[in-house]
Design a protein around this motif. Structure first.
Motif, short mmCIF file in Angstrom:
data_model
loop_
_atom_site.label_atom_id
_atom_site.label_comp_id
_atom_site.label_asym_id
_atom_site.label_seq_id
_atom_site.Cartn_x
_atom_site.Cartn_y
_atom_site.Cartn_z
N ALA A 38 6.59 9.62 -0.75
CA ALA A 38 7.96 9.01 -0.96
C ALA A 38 8.65 8.98 0.48
CB ALA A 38 8.65 9.57 -2.01
N GLU A 39 8.53 10.04 1.11
CA GLU A 39 9.50 10.01 2.62
C GLU A 39 8.50 8.95 3.46
OE1 GLU A 39 8.80 14.16 3.61
OE2 GLU A 39 10.41 14.87 2.63
N GLU A 40 7.71 8.44 3.37
CA GLU A 40 7.16 7.69 4.32
C GLU A 40 7.25 6.14 3.78
OE1 GLU A 40 2.79 8.71 4.71
OE2 GLU A 40 3.32 10.63 5.77
N LEU A 41 7.76 6.12 2.89
CA LEU A 41 8.01 4.53 1.99
C LEU A 41 9.37 4.36 2.15
CD1 LEU A 41 5.65 5.23 -0.80
CD2 LEU A 41 5.26 3.77 1.03
N ARG A 42 9.63 2.90 2.33
CA ARG A 42 11.28 2.63 2.36
C ARG A 42 11.49 2.09 0.86
NH1 ARG A 42 13.05 0.12 6.71
NH2 ARG A 42 11.02 -0.16 7.44
N CYS A 43 12.73 2.45 0.48
CA CYS A 43 13.26 2.05 -0.72
C CYS A 43 13.70 0.39 -0.35
CB CYS A 43 14.64 2.61 -0.83
SG CYS A 43 15.61 2.02 -2.34
N GLU A 49 17.01 3.58 3.52
CA GLU A 49 16.85 5.16 2.90
C GLU A 49 15.28 5.22 2.61
OE1 GLU A 49 19.01 7.66 -0.23
OE2 GLU A 49 19.63 5.31 -0.05
N SER A 50 14.92 6.37 2.59
CA SER A 50 13.46 6.55 2.14
C SER A 50 13.49 6.39 0.76
CB SER A 50 12.93 7.87 2.83
OG SER A 50 13.49 8.96 2.03
N LEU A 51 12.27 6.13 0.19
CA LEU A 51 12.25 6.39 -1.23
C LEU A 51 12.34 7.62 -1.91
CD1 LEU A 51 11.36 4.34 -3.50
CD2 LEU A 51 8.90 5.24 -3.04
N ALA A 52 12.21 8.80 -1.10
CA ALA A 52 12.21 10.18 -1.63
C ALA A 52 13.74 10.29 -1.60
CB ALA A 52 11.84 11.00 -0.52
N GLY A 53 14.65 9.72 -1.02
CA GLY A 53 16.05 10.05 -1.04
C GLY A 53 16.73 9.07 -1.67
N ARG A 86 1.09 -4.36 -3.37
CA ARG A 86 2.19 -4.91 -4.40
C ARG A 86 3.43 -5.42 -3.60
NH1 ARG A 86 3.80 -1.17 -9.64
NH2 ARG A 86 4.23 -3.29 -10.84
N TYR A 87 3.87 -4.76 -2.58
CA TYR A 87 5.05 -4.83 -1.78
C TYR A 87 5.00 -5.50 -0.27
CZ TYR A 87 6.80 -2.81 -5.96
OH TYR A 87 7.16 -2.61 -7.41
N GLY A 88 3.71 -5.43 0.30
CA GLY A 88 3.84 -5.71 1.54
C GLY A 88 3.87 -4.62 2.57
N ASP A 89 3.79 -4.91 3.84
CA ASP A 89 4.01 -3.87 4.81
C ASP A 89 5.40 -3.24 5.04
OD1 ASP A 89 1.25 -3.55 5.61
OD2 ASP A 89 1.45 -5.55 7.13
N TYR A 90 6.21 -4.06 4.39
CA TYR A 90 7.75 -3.70 4.58
C TYR A 90 8.14 -2.46 3.71
CZ TYR A 90 12.74 -4.00 3.99
OH TYR A 90 14.08 -3.83 4.01
N VAL A 91 7.30 -2.27 2.91
CA VAL A 91 7.57 -0.88 2.04
C VAL A 91 7.34 0.39 2.86
CG1 VAL A 91 5.20 -0.78 0.96
CG2 VAL A 91 7.24 0.24 -0.32
N LEU A 92 6.57 0.22 4.02
CA LEU A 92 6.30 1.44 4.78
C LEU A 92 7.07 1.58 5.96
CD1 LEU A 92 2.53 0.52 5.52
CD2 LEU A 92 3.50 2.26 4.02
N TYR A 93 7.66 2.49 6.08
CA TYR A 93 8.62 2.88 7.19
C TYR A 93 7.86 2.82 8.58
CZ TYR A 93 12.97 4.62 5.77
OH TYR A 93 14.10 4.71 5.38
N ARG A 94 6.52 2.88 8.88
CA ARG A 94 5.70 2.82 9.97
C ARG A 94 4.67 1.84 9.73
NH1 ARG A 94 5.01 8.42 9.41
NH2 ARG A 94 6.90 9.26 9.78
#
Length: 149
Positions: A38-43, A49-53, A86-94
């Protein structure tokens, strides 16, 4: 009597809210993997904000989905691939470097180079041309430098 009823009502409300609190981690290994992923994924709601936070409802749903995928035995990469599908590359922080993301990765450098080139052209055009003094202005300048009036 009113104080007693207010206390009972407050205690009942507190007890009802305590029952709705998020459960503690059932499996610490699953939770650790969940946090790592979740820290590597975007909310998708908060965006910066990361998904984790994130505490957004969608983020909580995604964390629950990730938790289920981990429990099903999926690897971290399989979980990421599922979310990207499901959500595309946008969900990734990198996001990965590929033709569709070249502008994202190279855009800042292109803008910086264009800005520097524009600044250089602007400064070169701005140089004052050497002005030739007329003989009368030349004589007056020499007189001023010598102290003559």
């Amino acid at each position: 009597m009113k104080i007693l009823w207010a206390t009972v009502l407050a205690l009942a409300t507190f007890t009802a809210q305590a029952n709705q609190a998020a459960p503690l981690a059932e499996d610490p290994v699953v939770e650790q993997r969940l946090v790592h992923i979740a820290e590597e994924l975007r909310c998708l709601v908060c965006q910066n904000e990361s998904l984790a936070g994130s505490r957004a409802d969608l983020a909580l749903d995604l964390k629950r989905e990730i938790r289920q995928l981990i429990k099903q035995g999926k690897t971290d990469q399989e979980v990421r691939d599922f979310l990207v599908t499901r959500y595309g590359d946008y969900v990734l922080y990198r996001p990965p470097v590929k033709p569709t993301t070249w502008l994202l990765w190279g855009g800042p450098f292109v803008l910086l180079a264009a800005g520097l080139a524009g600044l250089i052209v602007f400064l070169r055009k701005r140089r004052p041309a050497e002005a030739a003094l007329s003989p009368e202005d030349q004589r007056r300048a020499e007189a001023l430098l010598k102290g003559d009036s």
